[in-house]
Design a protein around this motif. Structure first.
Motif, mmCIF file in Angstrom:
data_model
loop_
_atom_site.group_PDB
_atom_site.id
_atom_site.type_symbol
_atom_site.label_atom_id
_atom_site.label_comp_id
_atom_site.label_asym_id
_atom_site.label_seq_id
_atom_site.Cartn_x
_atom_site.Cartn_y
_atom_site.Cartn_z
ATOM 1 N N LYS A 124 0.817 -1.223 0.000
ATOM 2 C CA LYS A 124 0.000 0.000 0.000
ATOM 3 C C LYS A 124 0.850 1.272 0.000
ATOM 4 C CE LYS A 124 -4.064 -1.942 2.242
ATOM 5 N NZ LYS A 124 -5.124 -1.840 3.235
ATOM 6 N N LYS A 164 -2.582 1.734 8.834
ATOM 7 C CA LYS A 164 -2.782 0.601 7.931
ATOM 8 C C LYS A 164 -1.515 -0.237 7.855
ATOM 9 C CE LYS A 164 -6.246 2.620 4.914
ATOM 10 N NZ LYS A 164 -6.696 2.950 3.560
ATOM 11 N N ARG A 174 -8.017 -7.377 8.240
ATOM 12 C CA ARG A 174 -8.151 -6.127 7.486
ATOM 13 C C ARG A 174 -6.843 -5.325 7.483
ATOM 14 N NH1 ARG A 174 -12.404 -7.176 5.926
ATOM 15 N NH2 ARG A 174 -11.785 -6.043 4.086
ATOM 16 N N VAL A 176 -6.425 -2.563 9.105
ATOM 17 C CA VAL A 176 -6.816 -1.143 9.090
ATOM 18 C C VAL A 176 -7.359 -0.792 10.476
ATOM 19 C CG1 VAL A 176 -8.401 0.570 8.080
ATOM 20 C CG2 VAL A 176 -7.400 -1.210 6.628
ATOM 21 N N ILE A 178 -8.794 2.527 12.753
ATOM 22 C CA ILE A 178 -9.109 3.965 12.894
ATOM 23 C C ILE A 178 -8.848 4.315 14.354
ATOM 24 C CG2 ILE A 178 -10.963 5.698 12.756
ATOM 25 C CD1 ILE A 178 -12.043 3.939 10.372
ATOM 26 N N GLU A 200 -2.606 7.453 7.658
ATOM 27 C CA GLU A 200 -3.329 8.249 6.657
ATOM 28 C C GLU A 200 -4.255 9.231 7.335
ATOM 29 O OE1 GLU A 200 -4.024 5.128 3.091
ATOM 30 O OE2 GLU A 200 -5.797 5.951 4.022
ATOM 31 N N TYR A 202 -7.757 10.859 8.124
ATOM 32 C CA TYR A 202 -9.103 10.278 8.174
ATOM 33 C C TYR A 202 -10.005 11.126 7.283
ATOM 34 C CZ TYR A 202 -13.587 8.691 9.909
ATOM 35 O OH TYR A 202 -14.857 8.174 9.984
ATOM 36 N N LEU A 203 -10.599 10.495 6.280
ATOM 37 C CA LEU A 203 -11.419 11.247 5.326
ATOM 38 C C LEU A 203 -12.900 11.155 5.691
ATOM 39 C CD1 LEU A 203 -9.699 9.868 2.114
ATOM 40 C CD2 LEU A 203 -9.517 12.210 2.954
ATOM 41 N N GLU A 208 -18.546 5.033 -0.747
ATOM 42 C CA GLU A 208 -17.424 4.163 -1.143
ATOM 43 C C GLU A 208 -17.807 3.515 -2.476
ATOM 44 O OE1 GLU A 208 -15.225 2.012 1.669
ATOM 45 O OE2 GLU A 208 -16.002 3.147 3.381
ATOM 46 N N ILE A 231 -20.377 -0.752 3.752
ATOM 47 C CA ILE A 231 -19.315 -1.391 4.549
ATOM 48 C C ILE A 231 -19.864 -1.650 5.954
ATOM 49 C CG2 ILE A 231 -16.971 -1.067 5.486
ATOM 50 C CD1 ILE A 231 -16.921 -1.192 2.467
ATOM 51 N N PHE A 275 -12.987 6.680 -2.790
ATOM 52 C CA PHE A 275 -13.828 7.354 -1.806
ATOM 53 C C PHE A 275 -14.368 8.609 -2.472
ATOM 54 C CE2 PHE A 275 -10.694 5.787 1.679
ATOM 55 C CZ PHE A 275 -11.423 4.609 1.861
ATOM 56 N N GLU A 285 -7.683 2.243 -2.892
ATOM 57 C CA GLU A 285 -6.898 1.011 -3.024
ATOM 58 C C GLU A 285 -7.104 0.390 -4.397
ATOM 59 O OE1 GLU A 285 -6.008 -2.792 -0.188
ATOM 60 O OE2 GLU A 285 -7.939 -1.813 0.018
HETATM 61 P P1 ADP Z 1 -9.053 -3.300 2.939
HETATM 62 O O1 ADP Z 1 -7.685 -3.754 2.591
HETATM 63 O O2 ADP Z 1 -9.710 -4.038 4.048
HETATM 64 O O3 ADP Z 1 -9.950 -3.129 1.750
HETATM 65 P P2 ADP Z 1 -9.218 -0.428 3.132
HETATM 66 O O4 ADP Z 1 -8.024 0.410 2.972
HETATM 67 O O5 ADP Z 1 -10.182 -0.453 1.991
HETATM 68 O O6 ADP Z 1 -8.793 -1.869 3.578
HETATM 69 O O7 ADP Z 1 -10.002 0.067 4.412
HETATM 70 C C1 ADP Z 1 -11.168 -0.581 4.932
HETATM 71 C C2 ADP Z 1 -12.234 0.456 5.269
HETATM 72 O O8 ADP Z 1 -11.727 1.404 6.226
HETATM 73 C C3 ADP Z 1 -12.659 1.291 4.074
HETATM 74 O O9 ADP Z 1 -13.646 0.636 3.324
HETATM 75 C C4 ADP Z 1 -13.154 2.556 4.744
HETATM 76 O O10 ADP Z 1 -14.482 2.379 5.222
HETATM 77 C C5 ADP Z 1 -12.223 2.710 5.944
HETATM 78 N N1 ADP Z 1 -11.077 3.605 5.595
HETATM 79 C C6 ADP Z 1 -9.910 3.242 4.988
HETATM 80 N N2 ADP Z 1 -9.107 4.298 4.790
HETATM 81 C C7 ADP Z 1 -9.758 5.376 5.287
HETATM 82 C C8 ADP Z 1 -9.462 6.777 5.394
HETATM 83 N N3 ADP Z 1 -8.276 7.273 4.969
HETATM 84 N N4 ADP Z 1 -10.375 7.589 5.970
HETATM 85 C C9 ADP Z 1 -11.559 7.094 6.434
HETATM 86 N N5 ADP Z 1 -11.907 5.791 6.375
HETATM 87 C C10 ADP Z 1 -11.028 4.934 5.812
#
Ligand code: ADP
Length: 400
Positions: A124, A164, A174, A176, A178, A200, A202-203, A208, A231, A275, A285
């Motif tokens: 990533k 991440k 996952r 990931v 938050i 990263e 937070y957006l 999605e 999700i 996003f 991704e």
């Molecule tokens: P995976 O490898 O599980 O697909 P992702 O990077 O898609 O991992 O992240 C999983 C979920 O986490 C996303 O679908 C989103 O809901 C949330 N997420 C990931 N990155 C961000 C971000 N920068 N800001 C807010 N939410 C995020």
């Protein structure tokens, strides 16, 4: 027509079986590395075209290995030996030894998508850097080598932040997190000390979205309609095609994804997770393989993503990718904390007429994808209700 081969004896002898086996082609046209549900559905699509791919499985009970000829991954050299037995190899996941892949490619093995694309999908951090350097919109990010990197980043972007794992984990992991504050972030860092992490911003996500496209080696490509995801606890629960977005967002998603596919020289299916934020589209991704967000294409498009992946990696003409109905919904069938095997509820689910049931032959485990259902409707509410009823029936709940 019988071309001189003796007719099979009424009771085939071992000798006859050996003579037939020796006539099997030594070289498989297509080899798929990985044998879970993506490989299973890709295999089914290839069989339709008269191509029987061979699989490199980790276990003979893997979803696709239950349904297809498979070699078992038992040794680090297995990939090289496997590649030797195939004209083209492709993958259903990105957890690969990139060094070995590069060596195989340098030695002339046809790997599609190629190492360049796989590396961008696998790592990533590398992916974010490549996209940023080429001017694609990505979230602000930084490598985390220690607490100082994290605290410096939070000084600019505040909290919450998203930590991440740089590498894709095993299915269900996952990678990931938050995190709301420094304390939480440092706890994740110490728990995940064996993994390389990135941070990263937070957006504020409005929607999605995923754009799935197929691309041939020469660059010709076709996009499926943009889809929208729901999700649940970080995992994809529901996929709706087409996404309820304006023309401008759909067009921009397509243009961004096609440009990206060209930059990476992607071959096969490329899924671009996006996003939609109040500041526009941001690339989250990439997946360089058929994606969960494209399962609806089995019933909802003239050519499924699996068939177009096979066509693309074998450099065959791509098939049309439009949606054949106004609304299509796919719901994932996920293992819960309670042990429920959807296969036990198949009879009830099959009474939900119009819903298409797919089960992957996997043992139920919490958070594991066990299957999916797809429903087609004149509008989203109708398709959603049908798909939800079928998923509820499979999980032993009554939804009607
Ligand atoms: P995976 O490898 O599980 O697909 P992702 O990077 O898609 O991992 O992240 C999983 C979920 O986490 C996303 O679908 C989103 O809901 C949330 N997420 C990931 N990155 C961000 C971000 N920068 N800001 C807010 N939410 C995020």
């Amino acid at each position: 027509m019988n071309q001189g081969r003796p007719l099979p004896p009424k009771t085939p002898s071992a000798e006859y079986a050996r003579s037939v086996a020796s006539e099997l082609p030594a070289l498989y046209k297509l080899g798929i590395v990985g044998a879970s549900q993506i490989a299973r559905m890709t295999h089914q699509a290839a069989v339709k075209l008269g191509i029987t791919p061979r699989l490199l499985a980790e276990d003979l009970h893997d979803s696709a290995a239950l349904a297809a000829p498979a070699a078992v991954f038992s040794h680090p050299d297995a990939l090289a030996a496997f590649a030797e037995s195939c004209e083209v190899i492709t993958f259903e996941h990105e957890r690969l030894d990139l060094g070995l892949l590069q060596r195989l490619e340098d030695d002339g093995t046809v790997i599609r998508p190629g190492t360049r694309t796989v590396r961008a999908a696998f790592d990533k951090m590398h992916q974010r850097r490549v996209l940023l350097n080429r001017g694609f919109p990505v979230p602000a990010f930084a490598e985390v080598r220690g607490p100082d990197d994290l605290l410096d980043f939070s000084g600019v972007y505040g909290w919450p932040l998203v930590l991440k794992s740089v590498r894709s984990g095993e299915p269900g992991d996952r990678g990931v997190w938050i995190v709301e504050n420094a304390q939480e972030a440092l706890r994740v860092m110490s728990e995940q000390s064996s993994r390389q992490l990135m941070v990263e911003e937070y957006l504020a996500i409005v929607k999605e979205l995923v754009l799935v496209l197929a691309r041939r080696p020469g660059g010709s490509a076709r996009c499926y309609p943009l889809v929208e995801l729901s999700i649940d606890d970080g995992a994809i629960k529901e996929i709706r095609a087409p996404a309820a977005v304006g023309h401008h967002v759909a067009t921009e998603s397509r243009e961004l994804s096609l440009r990206l596919a060209d930059e990476l020289e992607a071959v096969g299916i490329l899924a671009v997770e996006l996003f939609l934020t109040t500041n526009g589209l941001i690339i989250n991704e990439l997946a360089a393989r058929p994606h969960n967000a494209g399962h609806w294409t089995i019933e909802g498009a003239p050519t499924s993503q699996f068939e177009n992946h096979v066509r693309a990696v074998l450099d065959l003409p791509l098939g049309p990718t439009w949606a054949t109905a106004p609304a299509i919904v796919t719901i994932n069938v996920m293992g819960g904390l309670e042990f429920i095997d959807p296969a036990d509820h198949l009879p009830e689910a099959l009474t939900v007429e119009g819903a298409q049931i797919h089960l992957y032959g996997k043992q139920p485990l919490p958070g594991r994808k066990l299957g999916h259902v797809t429903a087609i409707g004149d509008d989203m509410a109708q398709a959603q209700s049908l798909a939800r009823r079928a998923e509820a029936a499979l999980m032993g709940r009554r939804a009607w």
